[in-house]
Write a protein that holds these residues in place. Structure first.
Motif, PDB file in Angstrom:
ATOM      1  N   ARG A 162       0.853  -1.178   0.000  1.00  0.00           N
ATOM      2  CA  ARG A 162       0.000   0.000   0.000  1.00  0.00           C
ATOM      3  C   ARG A 162       0.891   1.230   0.000  1.00  0.00           C
ATOM      4  O   ARG A 162       1.799   1.342   0.814  1.00  0.00           O
ATOM      5  CB  ARG A 162      -0.924  -0.007   1.211  1.00  0.00           C
ATOM      6  CG  ARG A 162      -2.063   0.993   1.075  1.00  0.00           C
ATOM      7  CD  ARG A 162      -3.093   0.871   2.184  1.00  0.00           C
ATOM      8  NE  ARG A 162      -3.820  -0.375   2.216  1.00  0.00           N
ATOM      9  CZ  ARG A 162      -4.850  -0.709   1.432  1.00  0.00           C
ATOM     10  NH1 ARG A 162      -5.251   0.127   0.513  1.00  0.00           N
ATOM     11  NH2 ARG A 162      -5.457  -1.857   1.574  1.00  0.00           N
ATOM     12  N   SER A 163       0.636   2.139  -0.931  1.00  0.00           N
ATOM     13  CA  SER A 163       1.429   3.361  -1.026  1.00  0.00           C
ATOM     14  C   SER A 163       1.092   4.281   0.144  1.00  0.00           C
ATOM     15  O   SER A 163       0.059   4.110   0.798  1.00  0.00           O
ATOM     16  CB  SER A 163       1.139   4.064  -2.358  1.00  0.00           C
ATOM     17  OG  SER A 163      -0.160   4.639  -2.312  1.00  0.00           O
ATOM     18  N   PRO A 164       1.927   5.281   0.398  1.00  0.00           N
ATOM     19  CA  PRO A 164       1.615   6.245   1.461  1.00  0.00           C
ATOM     20  C   PRO A 164       0.248   6.913   1.267  1.00  0.00           C
ATOM     21  O   PRO A 164      -0.406   7.276   2.229  1.00  0.00           O
ATOM     22  CB  PRO A 164       2.748   7.267   1.368  1.00  0.00           C
ATOM     23  CG  PRO A 164       3.883   6.504   0.778  1.00  0.00           C
ATOM     24  CD  PRO A 164       3.251   5.530  -0.178  1.00  0.00           C
ATOM     25  N   GLY A 165      -0.193   7.027   0.020  1.00  0.00           N
ATOM     26  CA  GLY A 165      -1.504   7.600  -0.269  1.00  0.00           C
ATOM     27  C   GLY A 165      -2.646   6.609  -0.154  1.00  0.00           C
ATOM     28  O   GLY A 165      -3.798   6.951  -0.408  1.00  0.00           O
ATOM     29  N   GLY A 166      -2.354   5.363   0.183  1.00  0.00           N
ATOM     30  CA  GLY A 166      -3.386   4.348   0.372  1.00  0.00           C
ATOM     31  C   GLY A 166      -3.709   3.506  -0.840  1.00  0.00           C
ATOM     32  O   GLY A 166      -4.538   2.604  -0.772  1.00  0.00           O
ATOM     33  N   LYS A 167      -3.074   3.759  -1.964  1.00  0.00           N
ATOM     34  CA  LYS A 167      -3.324   2.971  -3.182  1.00  0.00           C
ATOM     35  C   LYS A 167      -2.606   1.626  -3.093  1.00  0.00           C
ATOM     36  O   LYS A 167      -1.508   1.528  -2.534  1.00  0.00           O
ATOM     37  CB  LYS A 167      -2.807   3.714  -4.409  1.00  0.00           C
ATOM     38  CG  LYS A 167      -3.444   5.058  -4.625  1.00  0.00           C
ATOM     39  CD  LYS A 167      -4.575   4.939  -5.576  1.00  0.00           C
ATOM     40  CE  LYS A 167      -5.061   6.345  -5.921  1.00  0.00           C
ATOM     41  NZ  LYS A 167      -6.380   6.324  -6.440  1.00  0.00           N
ATOM     42  N   LEU A 168      -3.231   0.606  -3.675  1.00  0.00           N
ATOM     43  CA  LEU A 168      -2.582  -0.696  -3.771  1.00  0.00           C
ATOM     44  C   LEU A 168      -1.651  -0.684  -4.968  1.00  0.00           C
ATOM     45  O   LEU A 168      -2.033  -0.223  -6.048  1.00  0.00           O
ATOM     46  CB  LEU A 168      -3.610  -1.808  -3.916  1.00  0.00           C
ATOM     47  CG  LEU A 168      -4.508  -2.008  -2.702  1.00  0.00           C
ATOM     48  CD1 LEU A 168      -5.589  -3.020  -3.013  1.00  0.00           C
ATOM     49  CD2 LEU A 168      -3.698  -2.434  -1.495  1.00  0.00           C
ATOM     50  N   ARG A 169      -0.448  -1.200  -4.766  1.00  0.00           N
ATOM     51  CA  ARG A 169       0.556  -1.216  -5.830  1.00  0.00           C
ATOM     52  C   ARG A 169       1.175  -2.591  -5.969  1.00  0.00           C
ATOM     53  O   ARG A 169       1.278  -3.345  -5.007  1.00  0.00           O
ATOM     54  CB  ARG A 169       1.648  -0.195  -5.534  1.00  0.00           C
ATOM     55  CG  ARG A 169       1.139   1.213  -5.614  1.00  0.00           C
ATOM     56  CD  ARG A 169       2.253   2.173  -5.769  1.00  0.00           C
ATOM     57  NE  ARG A 169       1.716   3.504  -5.985  1.00  0.00           N
ATOM     58  CZ  ARG A 169       2.397   4.596  -5.771  1.00  0.00           C
ATOM     59  NH1 ARG A 169       3.637   4.539  -5.360  1.00  0.00           N
ATOM     60  NH2 ARG A 169       1.837   5.758  -5.988  1.00  0.00           N
ATOM     61  N   ALA A 170       1.654  -2.870  -7.183  1.00  0.00           N
ATOM     62  CA  ALA A 170       2.356  -4.118  -7.463  1.00  0.00           C
ATOM     63  C   ALA A 170       3.804  -4.002  -7.006  1.00  0.00           C
ATOM     64  O   ALA A 170       4.440  -2.961  -7.191  1.00  0.00           O
ATOM     65  CB  ALA A 170       2.315  -4.427  -8.955  1.00  0.00           C
ATOM     66  N   GLN A 171       4.298  -5.069  -6.441  1.00  0.00           N
ATOM     67  CA  GLN A 171       5.708  -5.154  -6.067  1.00  0.00           C
ATOM     68  C   GLN A 171       6.268  -6.394  -6.753  1.00  0.00           C
ATOM     69  O   GLN A 171       5.646  -7.461  -6.707  1.00  0.00           O
ATOM     70  CB  GLN A 171       5.852  -5.260  -4.547  1.00  0.00           C
ATOM     71  CG  GLN A 171       7.265  -5.398  -4.065  1.00  0.00           C
ATOM     72  CD  GLN A 171       8.093  -4.144  -4.359  1.00  0.00           C
ATOM     73  OE1 GLN A 171       7.592  -3.036  -4.334  1.00  0.00           O
ATOM     74  NE2 GLN A 171       9.349  -4.326  -4.657  1.00  0.00           N
ATOM     75  N   LEU A 172       7.427  -6.265  -7.381  1.00  0.00           N
ATOM     76  CA  LEU A 172       8.097  -7.395  -8.022  1.00  0.00           C
ATOM     77  C   LEU A 172       9.470  -7.559  -7.394  1.00  0.00           C
ATOM     78  O   LEU A 172      10.159  -6.572  -7.136  1.00  0.00           O
ATOM     79  CB  LEU A 172       8.247  -7.152  -9.522  1.00  0.00           C
ATOM     80  CG  LEU A 172       6.949  -6.992 -10.310  1.00  0.00           C
ATOM     81  CD1 LEU A 172       7.249  -6.625 -11.757  1.00  0.00           C
ATOM     82  CD2 LEU A 172       6.100  -8.244 -10.241  1.00  0.00           C
ATOM     83  N   SER A 173       9.853  -8.816  -7.172  1.00  0.00           N
ATOM     84  CA  SER A 173      11.144  -9.073  -6.533  1.00  0.00           C
ATOM     85  C   SER A 173      11.609 -10.492  -6.839  1.00  0.00           C
ATOM     86  O   SER A 173      10.797 -11.368  -7.116  1.00  0.00           O
ATOM     87  CB  SER A 173      11.005  -8.889  -5.014  1.00  0.00           C
ATOM     88  OG  SER A 173      12.223  -9.161  -4.367  1.00  0.00           O
ATOM     89  N   VAL A 174      12.906 -10.704  -6.749  1.00  0.00           N
ATOM     90  CA  VAL A 174      13.451 -12.057  -6.838  1.00  0.00           C
ATOM     91  C   VAL A 174      13.528 -12.677  -5.438  1.00  0.00           C
ATOM     92  O   VAL A 174      13.848 -13.853  -5.290  1.00  0.00           O
ATOM     93  CB  VAL A 174      14.840 -12.076  -7.501  1.00  0.00           C
ATOM     94  CG1 VAL A 174      14.733 -11.626  -8.950  1.00  0.00           C
ATOM     95  CG2 VAL A 174      15.833 -11.227  -6.737  1.00  0.00           C
ATOM     96  N   LEU A 175      13.249 -11.882  -4.424  1.00  0.00           N
ATOM     97  CA  LEU A 175      13.277 -12.360  -3.032  1.00  0.00           C
ATOM     98  C   LEU A 175      11.864 -12.681  -2.565  1.00  0.00           C
ATOM     99  O   LEU A 175      10.923 -11.990  -2.949  1.00  0.00           O
ATOM    100  CB  LEU A 175      13.898 -11.299  -2.129  1.00  0.00           C
ATOM    101  CG  LEU A 175      15.339 -10.920  -2.466  1.00  0.00           C
ATOM    102  CD1 LEU A 175      15.787  -9.765  -1.586  1.00  0.00           C
ATOM    103  CD2 LEU A 175      16.257 -12.116  -2.322  1.00  0.00           C
ATOM    104  N   PRO A 176      11.655 -13.686  -1.757  1.00  0.00           N
ATOM    105  CA  PRO A 176      12.698 -14.544  -1.214  1.00  0.00           C
ATOM    106  C   PRO A 176      13.240 -15.502  -2.271  1.00  0.00           C
ATOM    107  O   PRO A 176      12.515 -15.968  -3.132  1.00  0.00           O
ATOM    108  CB  PRO A 176      11.990 -15.308  -0.103  1.00  0.00           C
ATOM    109  CG  PRO A 176      10.539 -15.290  -0.470  1.00  0.00           C
ATOM    110  CD  PRO A 176      10.322 -14.028  -1.250  1.00  0.00           C
ATOM    111  N   SER A 177      14.521 -15.761  -2.181  1.00  0.00           N
ATOM    112  CA  SER A 177      15.164 -16.691  -3.115  1.00  0.00           C
ATOM    113  C   SER A 177      15.121 -18.097  -2.537  1.00  0.00           C
ATOM    114  O   SER A 177      14.791 -18.293  -1.373  1.00  0.00           O
ATOM    115  CB  SER A 177      16.606 -16.260  -3.372  1.00  0.00           C
ATOM    116  OG  SER A 177      17.333 -16.259  -2.159  1.00  0.00           O
ATOM    117  N   GLY A 178      15.437 -19.061  -3.363  1.00  0.00           N
ATOM    118  CA  GLY A 178      15.517 -20.438  -2.899  1.00  0.00           C
ATOM    119  C   GLY A 178      14.195 -21.164  -2.825  1.00  0.00           C
ATOM    120  O   GLY A 178      14.142 -22.306  -2.376  1.00  0.00           O
ATOM    121  N   LEU A 179      13.107 -20.539  -3.259  1.00  0.00           N
ATOM    122  CA  LEU A 179      11.813 -21.217  -3.274  1.00  0.00           C
ATOM    123  C   LEU A 179      11.719 -22.103  -4.509  1.00  0.00           C
ATOM    124  O   LEU A 179      12.371 -21.852  -5.519  1.00  0.00           O
ATOM    125  CB  LEU A 179      10.678 -20.198  -3.270  1.00  0.00           C
ATOM    126  CG  LEU A 179      10.604 -19.275  -2.064  1.00  0.00           C
ATOM    127  CD1 LEU A 179       9.477 -18.261  -2.248  1.00  0.00           C
ATOM    128  CD2 LEU A 179      10.404 -20.065  -0.782  1.00  0.00           C
TER     129      LEU A 179
END
Length: 186
Positions: free
Chosen positions: A65-82
């Protein structure tokens, strides 16, 4: 997804276990056949109603959730090893933490147990969990594990999935931060 209307009142996030390089083709094909908007998720973008966001190759998709309250997508390679990247557990757990009781998790055909721990998180916050039934599943693995773990509220055949997701979204709990989630067939 093709049965969902363009006016669907929430964003939909999808983790698809597939060989790298094929997700772009799935997105393109669905763009041609669906009323809802279909796209690969981009880091930091706002999540909008009537849009389906697919996790890109080799990236976990989660929400914040952004500081303004909007839902946002997050992309990451973490956690790794899954075992899987993208991972349904990562997605479902983030939705449970951010959206809580307004979340909906859907687990469909596929092998393994990815998604079950995340569905437990969704259920622990008061959200809803749906599984594809055995008869309509190409591989009744992931959904079976979720059913056996007693984290599923509704077991639904594939041809009824869109109406079940839409039915639940018409509840009084629905608002713009409601996020249906999906784990598409492998």
């Amino acid at each position: 997804i093709p049965a969902l209307p363009a006016s669907f009142p929430a964003p939909i996030l999808v983790v698809q276990h597939i060989i790298p390089g094929f997700i772009d083709g799935i997105v393109k094909r669905l763009q041609e056949t669906c009323e809802v908007r279909i796209k690969l998720a981009e880091k930091g973008e706002n999540l909008n109603s009537g849009t389906v966001y697919f996790a890109p190759d080799r990236r976990h998709l989660s929400v914040l959730r952004s500081p303004g309250g909007k839902l946002r997508a997050q992309l990451s390679v973490l956690p790794s090893g899954l075992l899987f990247c993208p991972c349904a557990d990562v997605l479902f757990e983030s939705v449970a933490a951010v959206v809580g009781s307004r979340s909906l998790g859907v687990i469909m055909t596929g092998m393994g147990h990815d998604g079950v721990e995340g569905l437990k998180s969704i259920k622990a916050t008061g959200g809803v969990a749906i599984a594809q039934d055995q008869l309509s599943s190409a591989i009744y693995g992931m959904a079976r594990v979720a059913v056996d773990a007693n984290v599923i509220d509704h077991i639904v055949p594939l041809d009824k999935m869109a109406s079940e997701i839409s039915r639940d979204r018409k509840s009084t709990r629905l608002n713009s931060s409601h996020i249906p989630l999906s784990r598409m067939p492998s």
